[in-house]
Design a protein around this motif. Structure first.
Motif, PDB file in Angstrom:
ATOM      1  N   GLU A 182      -6.244   0.929   6.485  1.00  0.00           N
ATOM      2  CA  GLU A 182      -4.837   1.134   6.156  1.00  0.00           C
ATOM      3  C   GLU A 182      -3.904   0.883   7.342  1.00  0.00           C
ATOM      4  O   GLU A 182      -2.691   0.729   7.165  1.00  0.00           O
ATOM      5  N   GLU A 183      -4.442   0.830   8.555  1.00  0.00           N
ATOM      6  CA  GLU A 183      -3.621   0.542   9.728  1.00  0.00           C
ATOM      7  C   GLU A 183      -2.952  -0.824   9.636  1.00  0.00           C
ATOM      8  O   GLU A 183      -1.975  -1.105  10.331  1.00  0.00           O
ATOM      9  N   GLN A 184      -3.454  -1.695   8.792  1.00  0.00           N
ATOM     10  CA  GLN A 184      -2.944  -3.062   8.695  1.00  0.00           C
ATOM     11  C   GLN A 184      -1.839  -3.228   7.652  1.00  0.00           C
ATOM     12  O   GLN A 184      -1.393  -4.352   7.384  1.00  0.00           O
ATOM     13  N   VAL A 185      -1.392  -2.131   7.055  1.00  0.00           N
ATOM     14  CA  VAL A 185      -0.491  -2.235   5.912  1.00  0.00           C
ATOM     15  C   VAL A 185       0.801  -2.980   6.233  1.00  0.00           C
ATOM     16  O   VAL A 185       1.248  -3.838   5.455  1.00  0.00           O
ATOM     17  N   ALA A 186       1.424  -2.692   7.360  1.00  0.00           N
ATOM     18  CA  ALA A 186       2.707  -3.323   7.671  1.00  0.00           C
ATOM     19  C   ALA A 186       2.555  -4.832   7.876  1.00  0.00           C
ATOM     20  O   ALA A 186       3.375  -5.623   7.377  1.00  0.00           O
ATOM     21  N   ASN A 187       1.522  -5.226   8.601  1.00  0.00           N
ATOM     22  CA  ASN A 187       1.292  -6.658   8.814  1.00  0.00           C
ATOM     23  C   ASN A 187       1.063  -7.387   7.496  1.00  0.00           C
ATOM     24  O   ASN A 187       1.529  -8.516   7.309  1.00  0.00           O
ATOM     25  N   LEU A 188       0.355  -6.734   6.582  1.00  0.00           N
ATOM     26  CA  LEU A 188       0.073  -7.354   5.291  1.00  0.00           C
ATOM     27  C   LEU A 188       1.338  -7.484   4.450  1.00  0.00           C
ATOM     28  O   LEU A 188       1.575  -8.516   3.811  1.00  0.00           O
ATOM     29  N   VAL A 189       2.148  -6.444   4.440  1.00  0.00           N
ATOM     30  CA  VAL A 189       3.409  -6.515   3.691  1.00  0.00           C
ATOM     31  C   VAL A 189       4.268  -7.659   4.225  1.00  0.00           C
ATOM     32  O   VAL A 189       4.836  -8.456   3.456  1.00  0.00           O
TER      33      VAL A 189
END
Length: 393
Positions: free
Chosen positions: A19-26
């Motif tokens: 879940e740490e990657q959520v911002a990059n994915l958005v």
């Protein structure tokens, strides 16, 4: 073998701390103003909701929030979400939860660009022409909505529960951290595992029997979920088995298990009427009705049920009596459901006898007043639906 197209565009980010990657994915998928969509209090209590919004904020991504999704997600909240997205000029939806939250997000995504009532899509009055991009942070493996093209919504006005399919609504990405499933209650774990298995079984029980690889994949998935589900009931923080279940949920409903064959999904459609009328847990409703459906359609393909009995449920093959082998497989499946704490009859599901008029109404709705049939391994008319409901009493 049936010709097929296979399309699975969702990016999966799987593992601890995923879940740490959520911002990059958005950002990767164009999100600048996000609707954070979620269910009840569990996302808040676990700290996941706060973590996701903090990561979005740190990355400079603005967001608005809409909670309140319930099992069998409601049209009224979808409408509220459509209005909120329009007012706030939302360009991306982030669903945090399980299949109900993801389906609600998909329905909102459909509705934002449509002038009419969102329910028009489920009534067949309109076909979705657009959908806001959607990402998911999965916390409940069950529905498989994170990689599917399906969206099931319940209309609160008349308790009509319907599904539609379109590739427009497929999630751009899904974040899966099996650790987020450690605290799922046993009943929810069991219902989820049942739903996962049923998504594959709805594709496995078919008249197409010459797609050897797809069959073998389906059997392996079913055996894995069966074994892992029993393990996590006793060891809820077993990462390996939680991970197996979580990944199986996605593979079970992303169409891989129907490549070269034709799906059935009669049990799902029959159960939709149960959960619409009585608001029961979907996986539990499937367990309650599957055995009766299986016995009713068994004469249509005894060999397929016998193969399932041997290759999935571990039943010894009686080469002199295919029907008996098949019946023992159905019995073994029901015993497995009972081991998980799932009901195997409508009485067990509801805690009371179902009324004849309730069965008649469910069959009427399931058949759309005799306008449609259900199933593939055996085509079911309205009277067949009534018979299966009665067998499942």
């Amino acid at each position: 073998m049936k010709d097929f197209n296979f399309y699975a565009p969702t990016e999966i980010v799987f593992g601890k701390q995923a879940e740490e990657q959520v911002a990059n994915l958005v950002k990767r998928y164009g999100g600048t103003k996000v609707l954070v969509h979620y269910g009840g209090q569990s996302a808040k209590r676990s700290g996941l909701l706060d973590k996701m919004t903090a990561l979005l904020g740190q990355a400079g991504i603005s967001y608005v929030m809409l909670g309140g999704v319930v099992p069998n997600p409601r049209l009224s909240l979808v409408k509220k979400g459509v209005e909120l997205c329009r007012e706030e000029k939302v360009d991306f939806i982030l669903a945090i939860g399980g299949g109900s939250v993801i389906d609600s997000a998909k329905a909102i995504g459909y509705g934002v660009g449509y002038e009419g009532e969102p329910w028009d899509f489920w009534m067949g009055k309109a076909v979705p022409a657009s959908c806001l991009p959607i990402g998911a942070v999965l916390t409940i493996p069950a529905a498989g909505s994170e990689m599917s093209n399906s969206c099931v919504i319940t209309n609160d006005d008349n308790n009509d529960k319907r599904g539609i399919n379109s590739n427009l609504c497929r999630c751009k990405f899904c974040i899966m951290n099996p650790e987020r499933t450690f605290t799922l209650p046993p009943y929810q774990t069991a219902a989820g595992a049942t739903d996962i298995m049923m998504h594959t079984m709805e594709r496995y029980f078919t008249q197409h029997q010459d797609m050897t690889l797809t069959d073998a994949l389906a059997e392996a998935l079913l055996r894995t979920v069966k074994d892992s589900a029993l393990e996590v009931m006793h060891h809820p923080e077993d990462y390996r088995h939680r991970a197996q279940i979580m990944w199986a949920g996605s593979l079970s409903h992303n169409d891989l298990m129907e490549c070269g064959s034709a799906k059935d999904f009669a049990t799902h459609k029959l159960e939709h009427e149960l959960s619409a009328m009585f608001d029961v847990t979907h996986g539990a409703g499937l367990a309650a009705i599957w055995g009766s459906w299986a016995r009713y359609v068994l004469p249509g393909n005894e060999a397929r049920f016998a193969r399932f009995a041997v290759n999935v449920m571990g039943v010894d093959n009686d080469f002199t009596d295919t029907k008996r082998t098949a019946e023992r497989g159905i019995e073994a499946t029901e015993r497995f459901f009972e081991q998980l704490g799932m009901p195997i009859s409508i009485h067990q599901l509801l805690g009371r006898d179902i009324k004849d008029e309730e069965i008649a109404e469910m069959a009427r709705r399931a058949s759309h007043d005799d306008q449609i049939t259900l199933g593939n391994i055996k085509v079911l008319k309205r009277e067949d639906m009534v018979a299966i409901y009665n067998m499942a009493k």
